[in-house]
Design a protein around this motif. Structure first.
Motif, mmCIF file in Angstrom:
data_model
loop_
_atom_site.group_PDB
_atom_site.id
_atom_site.type_symbol
_atom_site.label_atom_id
_atom_site.label_comp_id
_atom_site.label_asym_id
_atom_site.label_seq_id
_atom_site.Cartn_x
_atom_site.Cartn_y
_atom_site.Cartn_z
ATOM 1 N N ASP A 115 -1.634 14.668 24.636
ATOM 2 C CA ASP A 115 -1.933 13.552 23.731
ATOM 3 C C ASP A 115 -0.852 12.480 23.827
ATOM 4 O O ASP A 115 -1.150 11.277 23.875
ATOM 5 N N LEU A 135 -8.495 9.147 21.080
ATOM 6 C CA LEU A 135 -8.227 10.430 20.438
ATOM 7 C C LEU A 135 -9.489 10.996 19.804
ATOM 8 O O LEU A 135 -9.716 12.211 19.807
ATOM 9 N N SER A 138 -11.546 12.456 22.456
ATOM 10 C CA SER A 138 -10.980 13.729 22.920
ATOM 11 C C SER A 138 -11.439 14.883 22.028
ATOM 12 O O SER A 138 -11.678 16.000 22.514
ATOM 13 N N PRO A 348 -9.037 13.513 14.487
ATOM 14 C CA PRO A 348 -8.561 12.295 15.152
ATOM 15 C C PRO A 348 -7.963 11.279 14.189
ATOM 16 O O PRO A 348 -7.055 10.535 14.570
ATOM 17 N N SER A 352 -4.190 10.045 14.770
ATOM 18 C CA SER A 352 -3.979 8.612 14.991
ATOM 19 C C SER A 352 -2.949 8.059 14.018
ATOM 20 O O SER A 352 -2.061 7.284 14.403
#
Length: 437
Positions: A115, A135, A138, A348, A352
């Motif tokens: 990441d 993200l 992902s 996420p 983030s």
């Protein structure tokens, strides 16, 4: 490398990383039982991984920041191959414990570097890159990878043994092969330019240190990376709030990771039928998680990251309550799928927000610290909630877990007074911001 290229490579590596996990999730608890271990022994050896991750999580994050993300991920991949090889042949408590110990080392090394590599590459190519969407995607890829190979694993077990391999061993062998592919992909697809090899150390003529001296210099940088991560938590009330959210979140995760099968067995009145149903239900849960992660960028753009985190944490708590209180298998499964959708959306957002507070070369150390605090949170939740389930009821334990998880939601709304520098230096007055993450 452009931000788009970084995202593509990141998502491909995420998929390859988690495909083997989907294969092993349905069988790694059953495999020791097939080979003669008792349930208590299987639980004991499985706990080894958590203790190893708790001890190594932060030091390995510091190692990734000091030495580089790519070499640490390559080392993790090799250790995972050895761990899975041990699992393929283990037939005693000692060998299974060794396999889980190696898995713990692998998980500690693997937590955060990929990441961090993506975020650094994307922001280096474009300071305004939309890392939140990357993200989020992902999480979608991760969930779909696990859901798909979990179904494959069930199919392989259903087909029966292959030669001398038992049916439960076949998915582990395939996971070993896919893990080799994943490690090779890291070697081929990850490119990384460190500011100076060896954490900035130089030789007498001013050139960068290389070879063993570079490794030694990088290892000496680990304590600095760890101290910097802890310093950010100490100085930043936003980062501290996010870390506390992770603790409460991990506590509540016990409800849908450990208590869900017990709850389903309770409402169905037949443990065997519940166990058979958990395979496709788990796969559907990961698909719901992927859907939640895919939709969350729309919510973030509409109301912002902090409020989206708050909303998803409340939704997650409500889903868990539904799982604990709704009647019948349909009600429990509905609550479970809603829970996983909210869980997939929450991840996420949380990462983030953490990434936005973790600028600089010590990003992985802070991510590792976030992951590390989840280990004791989950362990305490396991002890307390299973005790409540036994002494009161499974439903009561699930509701308590939901309340603990959701009560941390307001912490997403904590506003910073300024963005603290990662190196512990002094923040100039021009760095002051009006608030918001």
């Amino acid at each position: 490398m452009s931000a788009r290229q970084a995202r593509f490579r990141f998502l491909l590596l995420i998929a390859l990383r988690w495909l083997p996990v989907g294969l092993t999730i349905p069988v790694l608890v059953l495999l020791p039982l097939e080979r003669g271990l008792t349930i208590a022994q299987a639980g004991m050896v499985g706990a080894v991984q958590g203790f190893v991750v708790l001890i190594l999580e932060l030091p390995t994050g510091g190692l990734a920041d000091a030495l580089g993300r790519r070499p640490v991920l390559l080392a993790a991949g090799v250790i995972n191959l050895v761990a899975l090889a041990v699992m393929c042949v283990a037939d005693s408590v000692a060998l299974f414990a060794l396999g889980w110990l190696l898995q713990g080392v692998y998980r500690a090394l693997d937590s955060g570097p990929l990441d961090s590599w993506y975020v650094d590459q994307a922001l280096a190519a474009d300071p305004d890159a939309d890392i939140e969407s990357g993200l989020s995607h992902s999480s979608v890829v991760l969930s779909l990878a696990i859901a798909g190979t979990a179904l494959v694993s069930g199919g392989l077990v259903w087909l029966g043994p292959i030669g001398p391999m038992s049916a439960l061993t076949v998915p582990v062998v395939l996971a070993l092969a896919l893990s080799g592919v994943s490690t090779l992909a890291v070697a081929l697809l990850m490119s990384e330019e460190r500011p100076a090899l060896g954490g900035g150390a130089t030789t007498g003529d001013g050139g960068p240190v290389r070879g063993r001296a570079a490794l030694a210099a990088s290892l000496r940088g680990v304590p600095t990376a760890i101290a910097s991560a802890l310093g950010v938590v100490r100085r930043s009330r936003v980062v501290f709030a996010l870390i506390i959210v992770e603790v409460f979140w991990s506590f509540g995760m016990v409800t849908f990771e450990k208590l869900m099968p017990v709850r389903l067995s309770e409402v169905m009145g037949d443990p065997d039928s519940a166990a058979a149903l958990m395979g496709p239900v788990s796969s559907a849960g990961w698909a719901a998680s992927a859907a939640g992660a895919a939709l969350i960028p729309l919510l973030v753009r509409r109301i912002g990251g902090p409020w989206a985190g708050f909303a998803m944490r409340i939704a997650l708590g409500l889903g868990i309550v539904g799982m604990g209180l709704l009647a019948g298998p349909v009600g429990v499964i509905t609550g479970f799928l809603f829970t996983y959708a909210a869980h997939g959306a929450s991840s996420p957002i949380h990462m983030s927000l953490l990434h936005r507070q973790a600028e600089g070369e010590y990003r992985t150390s802070l991510l590792s610290l976030n992951s590390m605090v989840g280990q004791p949170g989950f362990s305490v939740g396991s002890i307390m909630l299973t005790a409540i389930a036994q002494s009161v009821s499974v439903s009561a334990a699930i509701v308590v877990g939901a309340v603990v998880l959701a009560v941390a939601a307001p912490l997403y709304l904590v506003r910073p007074t300024f963005r603290e520098p990662i190196d512990g230096g002094t923040t100039p007055a021009s760095a002051l911001t009006p608030g918001g993450i």
